[in-house]
Scaffold this motif. Structure first.
Motif, PDB file in Angstrom:
ATOM      1  N   CYS A   1       0.853  -1.191   0.000  1.00  0.00           N
ATOM      2  CA  CYS A   1       0.000   0.000   0.000  1.00  0.00           C
ATOM      3  C   CYS A   1       0.888   1.240   0.000  1.00  0.00           C
ATOM      4  O   CYS A   1       2.074   1.143   0.300  1.00  0.00           O
ATOM      5  CB  CYS A   1      -0.975  -0.032   1.178  1.00  0.00           C
ATOM      6  SG  CYS A   1      -0.196  -0.037   2.771  1.00  0.00           S
TER       7      CYS A   1
ATOM      8  N   SER B   1       4.915  -0.068   3.886  1.00  0.00           N
ATOM      9  CA  SER B   1       4.159  -1.236   4.322  1.00  0.00           C
ATOM     10  C   SER B   1       5.056  -2.375   4.773  1.00  0.00           C
ATOM     11  O   SER B   1       4.599  -3.322   5.387  1.00  0.00           O
ATOM     12  CB  SER B   1       3.253  -1.718   3.196  1.00  0.00           C
ATOM     13  OG  SER B   1       4.041  -2.192   2.138  1.00  0.00           O
TER      14      SER B   1
ATOM     15  N   GLU C   1      -1.449  -7.004  -2.072  1.00  0.00           N
ATOM     16  CA  GLU C   1      -1.711  -5.628  -2.486  1.00  0.00           C
ATOM     17  C   GLU C   1      -3.197  -5.450  -2.818  1.00  0.00           C
ATOM     18  O   GLU C   1      -3.835  -4.476  -2.408  1.00  0.00           O
ATOM     19  CB  GLU C   1      -0.835  -5.339  -3.693  1.00  0.00           C
ATOM     20  CG  GLU C   1      -0.593  -3.904  -3.975  1.00  0.00           C
ATOM     21  CD  GLU C   1       0.316  -3.748  -5.185  1.00  0.00           C
ATOM     22  OE1 GLU C   1       0.588  -2.601  -5.513  1.00  0.00           O
ATOM     23  OE2 GLU C   1       0.711  -4.752  -5.790  1.00  0.00           O
TER      24      GLU C   1
ATOM     25  N   LYS D   1      -5.286  -5.611   0.336  1.00  0.00           N
ATOM     26  CA  LYS D   1      -5.199  -4.383   1.122  1.00  0.00           C
ATOM     27  C   LYS D   1      -6.138  -3.326   0.535  1.00  0.00           C
ATOM     28  O   LYS D   1      -6.851  -2.646   1.267  1.00  0.00           O
ATOM     29  CB  LYS D   1      -3.754  -3.885   1.102  1.00  0.00           C
ATOM     30  CG  LYS D   1      -3.410  -2.974   2.219  1.00  0.00           C
ATOM     31  CD  LYS D   1      -2.773  -3.758   3.352  1.00  0.00           C
ATOM     32  CE  LYS D   1      -2.699  -2.948   4.605  1.00  0.00           C
ATOM     33  NZ  LYS D   1      -2.329  -3.775   5.751  1.00  0.00           N
ATOM     34  N   LEU D   2      -6.102  -3.211  -0.779  1.00  0.00           N
ATOM     35  CA  LEU D   2      -6.970  -2.237  -1.433  1.00  0.00           C
ATOM     36  C   LEU D   2      -8.435  -2.600  -1.190  1.00  0.00           C
ATOM     37  O   LEU D   2      -9.260  -1.742  -0.846  1.00  0.00           O
ATOM     38  CB  LEU D   2      -6.660  -2.198  -2.937  1.00  0.00           C
ATOM     39  CG  LEU D   2      -7.544  -1.269  -3.772  1.00  0.00           C
ATOM     40  CD1 LEU D   2      -7.270   0.184  -3.393  1.00  0.00           C
ATOM     41  CD2 LEU D   2      -7.293  -1.467  -5.254  1.00  0.00           C
TER      42      LEU D   2
END
Lengths: 1082, 284
Positions: free
Chosen positions: A326, A349, B138, B141-142
């Motif tokens: 992120c 991150s 990733e 997380k989004l």
């Protein structure tokens, strides 16, 4: 601190650093500490040297959701406070020096930004926190009590505030709050002294409201250099405004589709702006934005989009972006004191912090190509862990390193069985290890002969899962209705396996789920008989199963939930299983029939969940977030500890009663060894387990005393010990209890006898058979109490300060030196906890090296120097806890027979034939000390007495004042009347020693500091002739002295009262003129 | 589930790469379209009038009882006009209240929901087609961040704030009416799911030295008759509660959009987790 009990955590971090995906960061005013908050809710404290070297010091636990913002919460440099807010609305005030939680609160709404603001009325200074977030106001809170005092409200188009800045005026008493709402409207509030003083009055309305058309505003900052301009950064452009009339001076669009996330002024004519992907750019402002220039405001009203101003520096993200999951967080901090650092700090991150020191001057090369600024310092948590030698230990590392591989197999799930003192660890490869907890902890933490043995300590491996073990449950620990042999494990191979832990046999495999097992739970007590012999399993395919251990089949499978299961609750009386999903929907299942009763959302869902809480608060189990589990475990653990305490008291009494007239002591009940609790924790679901050993000092003492009273050979027991043991236990209980105890004495005695003797003979017979059968397979038995004490004392002792004492400790008392600095922890209010990272010594050592450069430069610090001493230089609260523990335990051990950790008595069961591969010579390294020798007994006692004396009085001298953080008087005063006699005596001895050490002036300062918090009539006492009257030098303490009471202490606060009372009579106290009497004062 | 063979692993890896490269963006695009549609609902413009939010009138009543009737005008997140008629049971007298001309009442629930959706959109906008996702973590997380905003948005509409009666009595809402609201009547507006709700409480004053057990009511969305509270040293009891409501069609649409997007997000996460269970030793 944490209720009443004295509990010390010790952490075994393992080689993998915890996941720390940084979501917010803060540099404290003194530029010696950096704070980072992460998406999993932990806060990391990093130490920074003036040379910008950084090392992580501690991790703070307590928040259950992502940290949204951090702010300082105090002005002074003597006591640094930090406030943190999380996504779920929690706010927490921490002491930066030792990570204690001082105050916490929870609001319905989440904050996205907090700024500290100190206002002054006359001489009075008070701290305020200005908060904004997912609500249309700015809330003003008290910085010590976290109470909302008033709010700043908008009259015109109120909306969420996206960022805010405080403009301090030196000319008037008025300060200005400038904020931009999400719809791009600039709001201005004026805070006057009148406003600051008021409480509970009407909200303050804005002074000005002006649309500046800044959509998705990221940050607003005030130029502290000129005090005349404002920088507003939006995703696609940044703008400079006049701070007087908020007219637009320039507007710069972003290049190549980059998204800006923030910016700040770094000088009167330069700004730094950073992007979402971690790059930063320093721009020179055009003349129209510079108040010093004649072109200032020349463009007002003319331009909309200016050209891009010259780029001075560009700062690329240095880290390997491959691993980032992120966007990183970037902030700029400007030191207002020496050494005036201008620091750009970035956290990403992967738990990495990078620092760039921004130079004052521009590079000499032509401005057409911007110079790249090199990173000044960078480190990630994992790198800090990797640098250490030896590597940070995990709880069963020695059993987990496979031949030919460097890294140990990760522990992915663990459960501790206190009754047997065993730790069960499920690992990444699907195997489950059963190992004695104290033994394995000793191997990891302490140096000793065990280091030479391979495969030590004896353990058992259960193999059955094909892949990672994800959860473990020992149902008997939760409820006695389950068979004490059963252990249940769940894995990523979708299976749940039931084991017999005594034989190591696999009893049954349940394959009912279509996903990884994520959680195993126990239904509450009053379920139907069928359900009460089940365990509840939750899987990642969003299904819940009730698996009957008795019938060996799945009696219900509730599946097809659309979202991951967040919480399981029970309505036993209605036969309902209530499943709460992550999207807020609630499914109610009938356990007997497996029918879905209903599925609801919204208010009804909330009401159903709440109704379950009212019925059975213990059955609540939040599954999703590890931190939630942790917090619950913490609170539950302490509750359990309290309960156990009560049981211990009864048992102690019972033991003594029986010991008096029952010769046959072999039948005495065994105690659960809850002096030690091992709790596995993970900060993120993907992490491997780290283990925290909680030592309950009080429980250790009681167990030691109980065992002493149980000693089989009465001739060995010296009369004073006999007197002491029951006495200690009795006095340990409250006064009232002793009275009641006398009355019920007889009854209890009868009951216990009955319980012991009238046991069903058949069952007894069966038990015996079972025991015999299992014995061949069971692990080596140890004297767990002594083992626990050994581990604990070895960790606490300040090694390396007194060579001869160290020698006595090693040879006579059987303590062992630690390999590495021990990572202790500190439990504070509401289950909040601070755990030292294995690197915590780095900064201390650096400080030492700075203090004596010629010494440290010449030679490398010896191992003992690194290992010992340390914890007494960390913080005052830590020192207090540790000294209290070490002294009270040493005093207890002094009163015991044969209180040494070497010799045959450490092994409970008859020694088994040595394991193959274990050399016989190692097993008996020396002749066992003749336990009956009175001379030896005296030497042991003397050893403990020396140990206690060193920690009580000699420590400040031995360590040197600059390395020693003295104990906190108020914490000692609180223990003045502790329920545990040994702790009480230790507190009294320490308090006396500390009061003598600080001398007359120190005592006077203490009185001065506490005086304002005491009831008025005390003044007559305090103006006792021998004392200098405190009233004439009264000054208000800058911060409330006792951190547990951030608001001014109530007038009858007991510790304050005790301390003050004690201080006032101090000069007359006879023991101050004579050496402090240690040990058995009774 | 034995360890996957080499060939199987290759296929899985290809499939996972396809997921990251193609499928994720397809889902994100779909999500963006849905949420844009949802966000648009919150700021419907009046056709013809530039920059003026659309005004809608709602008649709140119930078929079974006619004691309370309300006509409310909703413009975006604000109630701009309100006409409330209350028939008092015993006297058959009709009370009439309307918003003062200079006042409007903002429904915080709608504003919060709108802001949460916009934040979710902002998160999605930052990862367009050109962005290359490298790991499953990733994407997770989004999705977590987006789902948090969406859950909040939906929860704001599905769970109205609970209030205590004194909070309600002192809120600004009581001062918005002309003629001024009498002391024994209180009103509250809120959104529950897609419905705009109006609650009218009729109160009666309790004697200060009443023999009745006084127990103040806690916070609730809708208080029941018999709930008691104290304000300014006077004690009140709720004698009648009238709740009327009316469905706001566009709020219903947004709720459907939220639910669909949440499911899309979760399905994407589930797809990723399927792969992560095959490679336990790789950080996905």
């Amino acid at each position: 601190m944490s209720g009443n009990s004295l509990v010390l955590p010790i952490v075994l971090w393992g080689r993998r650093a915890p996941t720390h995906c940084i979501s917010s960061l803060l540099v404290m005013d003194d530029f010696a500490t950096i704070i980072t908050g992460c998406h999993d809710g932990q806060i990391c404290i990093w130490d920074m040297t003036p040379e910008l070297e950084i090392s992580p010091r501690a991790l703070l636990f307590g928040h259950t959701a992502s940290i949204t913002c951090l702010s300082k919460a105090s002005m002074g440099s003597d006591k640094q406070y930090l406030v943190s807010a999380s996504e779920s609305g929690e706010m927490c005030l921490w002491d930066v020096s030792d990570g204690r939680c001082i105050e916490f609160t929870k609001l319905a709404c989440a904050h996205t930004g907090i700024q500290f603001y100190q206002f002054t009325i006359g001489t009075q200074r008070e701290g305020r926190l200005l908060c904004h977030g997912h609500y249309p106001e700015i809330l003003v809170m008290d910085a010590t009590s976290l109470e909302v005092l008033y709010s700043l409200v908008s009259k015109i188009s109120p909306d969420w505030i996206s960022s805010m800045s405080i403009i301090r005026s030196h000319r008037t008493q008025e300060d200005t709050v400038v904020a931009v709402s999400v719809t791009g409207i600039l709001k201005v509030w004026i805070i006057t002294a009148d406003v600051s003083r008021m409480q509970d009055v009407d909200p303050v309305f804005e002074e000005e409201s002006k649309p500046i058309y800044c959509q998705s505003c990221q940050s607003i900052s005030f130029c502290t250099f000129t005090q005349l301009s404002l920088l507003v950064v939006c995703a696609k452009y940044w703008r400079v405004f006049d701070a007087g009339d908020y007219s637009l001076l320039c507007s710069v669009p972003s290049e190549n589709d980059q998204a800006w996330t923030g910016g700040d002024f770094i000088a009167a004519d330069k700004v730094i702006i950073w992007t979402e992907d971690g790059c930063s750019y320093i721009y020179k402002l055009p003349p129209s934005c510079l108040p010093a220039s004649e072109h200032f405001r020349s463009d007002v009203g003319k331009t909309k989009e200016s050209s891009i101003p010259p780029l001075v520096y560009s700062i690329a993200d240095c880290a390997d972006k491959q691993l980032l999951i992120c966007p990183p967080v970037t902030r700029f901090f400007y030191g207002r004191r020496e050494p005036f650092h201008k620091l750009l700090v970035q956290g990403d991150s992967a738990g990495r912090l990078s620092l760039w020191s921004i130079p004052e001057t521009s590079p000499l090369q032509p401005l057409s190509s911007a110079a790249e600024l090199q990173v000044s310092s960078t480190i990630s948590l994992q790198e800090a862990f990797d640098k250490l030698a030896p590597r940070p230990a995990g709880i069963i590392d020695q059993l987990s390193v496979l031949p030919g591989s460097e890294e140990p197999i990760k522990v992915t799930a663990s459960v501790y069985i206190p009754a047997q003192g065993r730790l069960v660890c499920g690992r990444e490869d699907g195997s489950i290890i059963l190992v004695p907890a104290t033994q394995t902890a000793i191997v990891q933490l302490l140096q000793g002969e065990h280091m030479l043995r391979r495969g030590w300590p004896p353990h058992r491996t259960l193999r059955g899962h094909r892949n990672k073990v994800t959860c473990l449950l020992y149902p008997h620990q939760v409820s006695a209705r389950y068979d004490q042999r059963s252990l249940v494990s769940g894995g990523v191979d979708f299976s749940v396996i039931v084991w017999d832990i005594f034989t190591g046999e696999m009893k049954h495999i349940f394959c009912v789920h279509g996903g990884e097992i994520t959680q195993l739970l126990v239904p509450p007590e009053n379920c139907s008989t069928r359900v009460s012999h089940c365990v509840c399993s939750v899987a990642s395919d969003h299904s819940v199963g009730l698996l009957s251990l008795r019938e060996r089949k799945c009696i219900m499978l509730a599946s097809r939930h659309l979202f991951p299961i967040q919480v399981i609750k029970w309505r036993p009386c209605d036969d309902y299983l209530v499943v709460g999903c992550s999207d807020g929907s609630v499914y109610v299942w009938q356990m007997d029939t497996g029918a879905l009763d209903r599925c609801v959302m919204g208010i009804t869902a909330v009401e159903i969940l709440n109704a379950c809480d009212e019925l059975a608060p213990a059955a609540v189990d939040a599954l999703n977030h590890p931190a939630v589990n942790l917090k619950q475990a913490m609170t539950r653990r302490s509750l359990a500890a309290l309960k156990n305490m009560a049981q211990h008291k009864l048992q102690t009494l019972a033991t003594n009663l029986l010991a008096a007239d029952n010769a046959d002591k072999g039948n005495l009940p065994k105690y659960s060894h809850n002096a030690l609790v091992v709790q596995a924790m993970k900060t993120n679901v993907t992490d491997s387990d780290m283990h925290v050993l909680f030592f309950d000092v009080e429980a250790v003492i009681i167990q030691l005393l109980t065992e002493e009273a149980q000693r089989p050979n009465p001739t060995l027991v010296s009369p004073e010990t006999l007197q002491k043991a029951p006495g200690g236990a009795d006095k340990g209980g409250s006064l009232l209890a002793s009275k009641i105890f006398k009355q019920v004495k007889e009854t209890i005695k009868e009951n216990i006898k009955e319980h012991l003797l009238d046991e069903d003979e058949e069952e007894e017979e069966e038990m015996r058979r079972r025991e015999e059968k299992s014995k061949s397979l069971s692990l080596l038995e140890y004297n767990l109490t002594m083992d626990t004490a050994k581990l604990f004392m070895s960790c606490l002792h300040a090694w390396g300060l007194n060579g001869s004492l160290d020698e006595v400790c090693l040879s006579r008392l059987g303590m062992l030196k630690p390999h590495t600095p021990i990572s202790f922890g500190l439990i504070s209010r509401g289950g909040h906890m601070s755990l030292m990272l294995p690197t915590f010594k780095e900064s201390l050592l650096r400080r030492l090296a700075l203090a004596e450069p010629e010494e440290a430069g010449g030679r490398k610090l010896s191992v003992s120097e690194i290992v010992g001493k340390g914890t007494y230089g960390v913080s005052r609260a830590v020192t207090t806890q540790h000294l209290l523990s070490v002294i009270s335990l040493a005093n207890t051990l002094m009163g015991m027979t044969n209180a040494t950790f070497v010799g045959e008595h450490m092994k409970k069961a008859p020694t088994r034939p040595p394991r193959p591969g274990t050399p016989e010579t190692l097993r008996k390294s020396g002749p066992p000390p003749p336990t009956s020798s009175p001379a030896l007994q005296a030497q042991i006692k003397q050893g403990w007495s020396q140990l206690a004396a060193m920690h009580c009085v000699m420590l400040p001298d031995l360590l040197g004042l600059e390395k020693f953080r003295p104990p906190l008087l108020e914490m000692l005063a609180r223990r003045w009347q502790d329920r545990c006699l040994e702790v009480r005596e230790a507190a009294q001895a320490l308090l006396l020693a500390e009061l003598r050490r600080i001398g007359q002036s120190g005592r006077k300062d203490t009185i001065d500091m506490w005086a304002p918090y005491l009831p008025q009539y005390v003044d007559t006492v305090s103006s006792h002739p021998p004392l200098p009257s405190p009233t004439d030098t009264l000054r208000p303490p800058q911060v409330p002295p006792h951190p547990s009471q951030p608001s001014p202490a109530p007038p009858f606060d007991p510790p304050a009262w005790t301390l003050f009372h004690f201080l006032s009579f101090l000069p007359l106290h006879p023991s101050l003129s004579s050496p402090v009497v240690l040990g058995q004062s009774g | 589930m034995t360890a996957a063979s080499q060939a199987e692993r290759t296929v899985l890896e290809d499939e996972f790469n396809w997921l990251l490269k193609e499928e994720v963006h397809a889902v994100l695009k779909q999500l963006q379209d849905i949420l844009k549609e949802a966000s648009r609902r919150f700021s419907m413009l009046t056709p013809g009038l530039e920059g003026q939010l659309k005004q809608e009138n709602f008649i709140l009543g119930s078929s079974t009882m006619d004691q309370v009737k309300g006509v409310l005008t909703l413009q975006g997140e604000a109630l701009t006009q309100a006409d409330i008629n209350i028939k008092v049971a015993k006297s058959s007298q009709v009370l009439h209240f309307a918003f003062r001309d200079d006042k409007q009442w903002k429904l915080q629930q709608i504003q919060d929901a709108r802001n949460h959706v916009n934040q979710a959109l902002h998160l999605l906008n930052s990862r367009d087609e050109s962005y290359h996702f490298k790991t499953g973590a990733e994407v997770n997380k989004l999705m977590d961040a987006v789902m948090l905003q969406l859950t909040r948005a939906r929860n704001r509409l599905t769970t109205p704030a609970t209030m205590t009666l004194p909070e309600l009595a002192t809120s600004g809402l009581m001062k918005m009416f002309s003629p001024a609201m009498p002391g024994d009547v209180m009103v509250n507006f809120y959104i529950n799911l897609s419905k705009l709700c109006l609650v009218v409480y009729q109160l009666h004053v309790l004697q200060p030295n009443t023999t009745k057990n006084f127990k103040p009511a806690g916070s609730s969305v809708l208080h029941n008759p018999g709930a008691m509270f104290e304000i300014n040293n006077a004690k009140f009891e709720v004698s009648h509660v009238h709740k009327v409501e009316c469905v706001v069609p566009w709020l219903n649409d947004t709720l459907v959009f939220f639910t669909i997007s949440l499911q899309l997000c979760q399905q994407l996460k589930d797809k990723i987790s399927v792969f992560s269970s095959f490679w336990n030793y790789r950080p996905f």
